[in-house]
Design a protein around this motif. Structure first.
Motif, short mmCIF file in Angstrom:
data_model
loop_
_atom_site.label_atom_id
_atom_site.label_comp_id
_atom_site.label_asym_id
_atom_site.label_seq_id
_atom_site.Cartn_x
_atom_site.Cartn_y
_atom_site.Cartn_z
N GLU B 82 30.69 41.00 15.29
CA GLU B 82 30.60 41.79 14.05
C GLU B 82 29.95 43.14 14.33
O GLU B 82 30.40 44.18 13.86
CB GLU B 82 29.76 41.03 13.01
CG GLU B 82 30.47 39.87 12.36
CD GLU B 82 31.36 40.30 11.20
OE1 GLU B 82 31.16 41.41 10.69
OE2 GLU B 82 32.27 39.54 10.82
N LEU B 84 29.62 44.75 17.22
CA LEU B 84 30.46 45.60 18.06
C LEU B 84 31.59 46.21 17.22
O LEU B 84 31.91 47.39 17.36
CB LEU B 84 31.04 44.77 19.23
CG LEU B 84 31.76 45.53 20.34
CD1 LEU B 84 30.89 46.64 20.93
CD2 LEU B 84 32.19 44.57 21.45
N GLY B 85 32.15 45.39 16.32
CA GLY B 85 33.19 45.89 15.43
C GLY B 85 32.68 47.03 14.55
O GLY B 85 33.35 48.04 14.36
N VAL B 88 32.39 50.12 16.64
CA VAL B 88 33.72 50.69 16.90
C VAL B 88 34.19 51.47 15.66
O VAL B 88 34.71 52.58 15.76
CB VAL B 88 34.75 49.60 17.27
CG1 VAL B 88 36.16 50.17 17.33
CG2 VAL B 88 34.40 48.96 18.62
#
Lengths: 101, 485
Positions: B82, B84-85, B88
């Motif tokens: 979550e 890392l998302g 990004v």
């Protein structure tokens, strides 16, 4: 005068993809001919015009290191590909950029 | 019996899993690993192999770093994916906003005749090289089709002040249109300041217009790089700078420099001149391979290697200034640092992926032709119209933005699918540069082992990392720069 060398790699250990990628990084040093025969990948390297013997020797060493690295990259990419897509999915899931089918 | 669990209760005994990352050889002993958003970590080859084979022990000293920087996670953890998302998404948050910078080339005429300039004309013929109201009106319609909440209109030339009437017209008309649309509207004039007058400054002040100017260094270097009648371009710049600052405010005037062959041995003098004139930073820019720079052989006069020595000497000098207590930055380094040390993308067009051409910036030329970037119109001045997207009077917004020329350039140069870039651990810090690679190799992707763009940026990335690794004080200074963007 163009230098040439023939390198052989065991196809059980290395892939043609790794050889191709390793060579691409060094295309400013040499051209390459890649062949697969029985259990070997045969790479014939010809130095580019203007590349010295020392430069070519350096590029051969780099190529051998690169091919090892490329194998490891392929392994990691294969293992993490679904996660990469999952993370990108999580990242853009609330942006409204996706269109419903 | 103890009231507390032993430490072993909290130690992970499960096997970790890998998150996506890339790696490259960094020096003789170490590899650099970067994740999906450019967080990085160094490991030896042995440890890298152990990591990939899941044999790195859980109590290894690198494990906490690899977890916190999202290289590995444990199966029962959801937060890393979550998080890392989210990072990004932050990194690419500019994309849905689309084009924010709109460049109006209001005149090609100029009072300077710089040998490296791509576009300027020494002409009195206003009709031939000035933008008309008809073209400006259509360009403004185009500008406000952009979904971006923040819109910057930059006036360029030649010397845009030679067609100040159209600048006034565009500013007033844009503000009228914006009364309904309510965008965050900003105006910039890129000018040498040689023609600045009280009347122009009064208008700029009234409409909060920022001035972006050019300073190439000490007087003799500046005058030699930027010839004009009277051989006094530096004097004109300094007079204009003082006038503009006292009218608009000290920080409303910025300056850019261009590195020529004559600059290469004088980086400290150039920086000292910026300091003397009160600037808080300098952008050590390399000459671009476009237009007259190639025609007059100015680009080939030096290559990336020599420029890199110039950059290193300048950066080292600036770091020493900071260590002595004087805050001063190098702008390109600060852009790279923001990409390395934060989740934000500073939106610098040359270091964007997908390329910023057309979707971060777009150019309306004086004659109505629309180009994907400033570099694209410079290329066009050499007779190469590859990146001409259409004509503002003849083509619709959709025809221009969805033109094959733009889509192909963005698609083919996308670094996550370009040969070598897709595997490069420095890719997150870098950008797609289809126009540069087309200009130098006649190929939108470019063969990266032969690319001066790749070579220059790889040198810079490695050097910046090396400086941070070898000196904690430099890293502290760089953290300040990264969070400034």
């Amino acid at each position: 005068m163009s230098e040439q060398i023939k390198l052989e790699f065991d196809i059980q250990v290395y892939s043609i993809e790794a050889a191709q990628k390793a060579a691409y990084r060094l295309l400013n040093y040499f051209t390459i001919d890649i062949q697969s025969k029985s259990n070997q990948i045969i790479c014939t390297l010809n130095s580019n015009q203007g590349i010295t013997k020392e430069g070519f020797d350096f590029a051969i060493q780099e190529f051998k290191k690169n091919i090892l690295d490329e194998e490891l990259r392929i392994k990691i990419r294969k293992e993490t590909e679904p996660l990469r897509n999952l993370v990108l999915g999580v990242a853009f899931s609330r942006t409204g950029l996706q269109q419903n089918e | 019996m103890s009231k507390f669990h032993g430490i072993e209760k909290y130690q992970k005994v499960k096997e970790y899993k890998l998150l996506p990352f890339k790696f490259d050889r960094y020096d003789q002993h170490r590899y650099i690993l970067t994740n999906l958003i450019g967080e990085y970590h160094f490991l030896s080859r042995e440890k890298l192999q152990l990591l990939a084979d899941k044999k790195l022990p859980n109590d290894d000293l690198d494990i906490p770093y690899l977890r916190s920087k999202h290289f590995i996670y444990y199966e029962d953890e959801k937060a890393p994916i979550e998080l890392l998302g989210l990072k990004v998404r932050t990194k690419y948050s500019r994309l849905p906003n689309f084009t924010s910078l709109h460049i109006f080339v209001v005149s090609l005429r100029c009072d300077h005749s710089c040998p490296y300039c791509q576009v300027s004309r020494q002409s009195e013929d206003k009709a031939a090289f000035d933008m008309t109201e008809e073209i400006a009106n259509k360009a403004l319609e185009f500008v406000f089709r952009s979904p971006s909440p923040a819109i910057k209109i930059e006036f360029q030339g030649g010397e845009p002040l030679l067609n100040f009437e159209i600048i006034k017209y565009v500013v007033i008309r844009a503000k009228e249109i914006n009364l309904k649309l309510n965008r965050d509207l900003e105006f910039v004039i890129a000018t040498t300041l040689s023609l600045i007058t009280d009347e122009i400054l009064e208008f700029c002040k009234g409409h909060s217009i920022i001035l972006s100017s050019s300073l190439d260094g000490p007087e003799d270097l500046h005058n030699s790089n930027r010839p004009r009648p009277g051989k006094n371009s530096h004097q004109k710049f300094v007079e204009g700078l003082q006038k503009a600052r006292s009218s608009l405010g000290f920080d409303r005037v910025s300056a850019l420099m261009t590195t020529t062959e004559g600059s290469l041995t004088r980086v400290k003098e150039i920086i000292d001149e910026y300091i003397r004139l009160g600037f808080d930073g300098v952008f050590l820019r390399q000459l671009s391979p476009y237009g007259f720079a190639i025609k007059t052989k100015k680009y080939n006069a030096y290559q990336s290697d020599r420029w890199f020595e110039f950059y290193k000497e300048g950066l080292n000098y600036i770091i020493e200034l900071n260590k002595s207590g004087f805050r001063f930055i190098e702008h390109y380094t600060s852009v790279v640092l923001a990409k390395m040390l934060t989740s934000n993308d500073p939106g610098y067009v040359d270091l964007m992926n997908p390329s910023g051409a057309g979707i971060a910036a777009i150019v309306f030329n004086y004659n109505g032709y629309v180009y994907a970037s400033d570099e694209s119109r410079m290329l066009a001045e050499m007779g190469d119209e590859t990146f001409r997207l259409g004509h503002i009077l003849e083509n619709s917004y959709e025809e221009i933005i969805l033109s094959d020329k733009l889509i192909d350039a963005l698609d083919e140069s996308f670094t996550l699918s370009s040969p070598m870039c897709s595997d490069c651990s420095y890719e997150q810090f870098c950008g797609a540069e289809p126009v540069f690679h087309y200009a130098t190799q006649k190929d939108l992707i470019g063969r990266k082992p032969e690319s001066e763009f790749c070579k220059k940026n790889m040198n810079i990335f490695k050097y910046i990392l090396q400086l941070m690794e070898s000196d904690p004080k430099t890293k502290e200074i760089f953290l300040g720069w990264a969070n400034r963007c």
